[in-house]
Design an enzyme around this catalytic site. Structure first.
Site, short mmCIF file in Angstrom:
data_model
loop_
_atom_site.label_atom_id
_atom_site.label_comp_id
_atom_site.label_asym_id
_atom_site.label_seq_id
_atom_site.Cartn_x
_atom_site.Cartn_y
_atom_site.Cartn_z
CD GLU A 62 -1.60 -2.29 2.04
OE1 GLU A 62 -0.63 -2.63 2.15
OE2 GLU A 62 -2.51 -3.36 1.80
CG HIS A 131 -10.66 -5.93 7.56
ND1 HIS A 131 -9.58 -6.49 8.56
CD2 HIS A 131 -10.13 -5.45 7.04
CE1 HIS A 131 -8.69 -6.40 8.00
NE2 HIS A 131 -9.08 -6.24 6.85
#
Lengths: 325, 328
Positions: A62, A131
């Site tokens: 990322e 999440h």
């Protein structure tokens, strides 16, 4: 073109497709976006149409893929990066905060970073503490970034088109629990970053919200209408910059306000809105401005816990009643 | 006859490289004085002793190429051709600076020359250069992107991520490690256990090592690396051993460095070596230095005379289209 009913996720795909067709500089990249069509299928079918040069599956890196988007944007492309869950932008923060946000300013306006970072936030799926987070306040706090968060398929389409066309870095926050929601989408309708929309008109209380809590606010307003309380709902689909004028104009009609978002309350987007109302809308206020948001704790996993964490219609109604008391 | 021609060509080439190195050296030497005199605000990180790397790499680049550099990036941007006056105005915090006095030493950039910025974050330019290389590939510009980094950045994760992606996609990315043995205030030997050659090898990236204080050797190695990149053969890691003469930042007393090491740094001076060769070939290096010195002096004077930046103008460039009324 007349409007078509589509899911929120398909509105995102359609906006990507239309932008890519219109501008060869637009490329899409991220983890599993090409062959797998995206973890939430938001990029499904793009690889077949546009090929591997423009729809790029990246490794799970990322930090570097977000920085690479900055380098692409400074070298003639308009990258749209997908970060699979908003929680993972913790790994992209140097690219966003120190690089993308500051390039235009610190290079003296020589150029800008026309990139979009798409990422889903939000809970409701028992996805757990890493999440489910809503981290948009972090991004809205950084001069140089723009932050938008659509609450329905039409805005998802129009705002993503606007974000891709925008010369500055735009953080496009989706909600993973909304991907399946349906609505009419007219691809000729445009949206402007920095604007807000009155989602429901009313005269008694102003609810200011964005993203997935907008439909919650509208439902609360519909229930309150049965009791004769008319609630105005402002959909702040652009968080940075935000449409202060629309919020203050609504306040001047209702004289009461409640800010609603899924992110934790402390130091959140709502704090900025409430502070602005206290400063610039003080004379209009007939009651303290309230916030409905998540408690100050990590997003929980168990369904029984998550129920107490997310914003519900009941909690919004309770706050509206309190402000009217 | 042929040898004479070759010699003449070699002397001309070295003269050009020397001019670039002299420019960097004289700009940075001027900065030491200006900094001591409080005419340069903030922090500056000088590359004195490392001019051979910047100059040698820049000599292999073409107009469409791009580069991202580091906090020790003055040499790279000057070698690439950034205007000395605009550069000096920037470092001295003036409105006429390349970045209007908003970035300073650690953020000098000239997008018209493909300079995507120096960087205040160690290693951060590496993945930015990766993206630039991807853009060259996607847009088929024929260009390459250069990521300059120091040996201290070898411990940064983004280098490892970038090597992977650049090798995976055969990106035209030249990774130039300026290995001066120092990671800020610590010897790199105490911070990084691997060797760059093996790291590059793990990803199947091409690798070469060169004496960074020999500008001709760097230039030739960079030419070969760029040929490799332009032929689509994937990333190239070029390790240039060099010498940091000054401290991590200007004003750093360097008490952590051995006095013997500090005394010997000048033995490796890339300008001295080039000067010896040029003078033997009859080139008047003193005249070159004087000509460039006059340009640097003029740049400093222009910067001193230039206006200071104002808040009113600076705030206009946070966004391309500022939404004044709606700005939160």
């Amino acid at each position: 073109m007349s409007s078509t009913e589509m899911r929120y996720v398909n509105a995102v795909t359609q906006a990507l497709r239309d932008s890519m067709e219109q501008d060869p500089a637009v490329v899409v990249m991220g983890e599993d976006v090409a062959h797998a069509g995206g973890s939430f299928k938001a990029t499904r079918g793009l690889l077949d149409t546009f090929g591997e040069r423009r729809v790029i599956d990246t490794p799970i890196s990322e930090s570097s893929i977000t920085s690479a988007a900055v380098g692409m944007a400074l070298t003639g492309l308009k990258p749209v990066v997908e970060i699979m869950f908003m929680d993972f932008i913790t790994l992209s923060m140097d690219a966003l905060v120190n690089q993308a946000a500051k390039a235009r300013y610190m290079f003296g306006g020589q150029g800008s970073v026309p990139m979009v970072l798409r990422t889903p936030h939000g809970g409701g799926l028992s996805a757990g503490p890493q999440h489910s987070q809503c981290l948009e306040a972090w991004l809205a706090h950084i001069p140089g970034l723009k932050v938008v968060c659509p609450s329905n398929p039409q805005d998802a389409y129009s705002l993503l088109r606007a974000a891709i066309a925008d010369p500055d870095p735009v953080m496009f926050i989706e909600h993973k629990a909304m991907y399946a929601s349906k609505g009419q989408v007219d691809t000729t309708i445009t949206a402007e970053i920095g604007d807000a929309r009155i989602a429901r008109a009313g005269r008694d209380v102003t609810l200011v919200s964005y993203g997935a809590t907008v439909p919650v606010c509208v439902k609360a307003a519909e229930q309150l209408a049965k009791e004769g309380v008319e609630v105005e709902v402002v959909d702040l689909y652009s968080i940075q910059p935000w449409d202060k004028a629309t919020v203050l104009a609504s306040l001047s009609r209702t004289h009461r306000a409640v800010v609603v978002h899924e992110a934790v309350q402390s130091f959140g987007v709502g704090a900025e809105i409430v502070a602005t109302i206290a400063d610039e809308g003080f004379d209009e206020l007939d009651a303290p401005v309230l916030r409905v948001a998540a408690p100050f704790m990590p997003a929980p996993f168990a369904s029984s816990l998550e129920k107490g964490y997310v914003v519900t219609v009941e909690r919004v109604i309770e706050a509206v009643r309190k402000t009217l008391a | 006859m042929k040898n004479n021609k070759q010699d003449k060509h070699a002397v001309e080439r070295l003269t050009g490289l020397y001019r670039s190195m002299s420019r960097i050296r004289q700009v940075e030497t001027a900065l030491t004085r200006l900094f001591a005199n409080s005419e340069v605000p903030g922090f500056i990180h000088l590359s004195i002793g490392q001019e051979g790397v910047a100059t040698g790499i820049a000599s292999a680049l073409q107009p469409q190429d791009s580069l991202a550099t580091t906090h020790r990036g003055h040499g790279h941007v000057l070698a690439r051709g950034m205007d000395v006056t605009s550069f000096m105005k920037e470092i001295m915090g003036r409105e006429g600076g390349m970045c209007k006095g908003r970035g300073g030493s650690m953020h000098v950039a000239d997008l018209s020359l493909g300079i995507l910025g120096a960087n205040g974050i160690v290693g951060a330019g590496i993945p930015i250069a990766l993206g630039s290389a991807m853009a060259h590939q996607i847009r088929q510009t024929g260009g390459v992107a250069v990521a300059f980094f120091g040996d201290g950045a070898m411990a940064e994760g983004v280098l490892h991520e970038t090597l992977n992606m650049a090798a995976l996609w055969k990106c035209p990315l030249l990774l130039v490690c300026e290995n001066n043995g120092w990671s800020e205030f610590s010897p790199t030997s105490r911070q990084f256990v691997a060797q760059l050659e093996k790291l590059a090898g793990a990803f199947g990236a091409a690798y070469a090592k060169v004496n960074g204080n020999d500008v001709v050797a760097v230039s030739e190695a960079a030419q070969q690396a760029c040929e490799h990149l332009r032929a689509g053969k994937g990333p190239f890691v070029l390790e240039c051993s060099t010498t940091r003469v000054r401290g991590h930042f200007e004003g750093d007393a360097q008490k952590y460095r051995d006095s013997g090491e500090l005394e010997s740094v000048h033995e490796h001076d890339p300008l001295t070596a080039a000067r010896v060769t040029l003078q033997a070939a009859g080139v008047d290096t003193v005249a070159i230095d004087q000509e460039i010195g006059a340009q640097v002096d003029a740049a400093v004077e222009a910067a001193r005379a230039d206006a200071l930046p104002t808040m009113e103008r600076a705030i206009q460039d946070v966004y391309t289209q500022i939404v004044q009324e709606k700005q939160a």
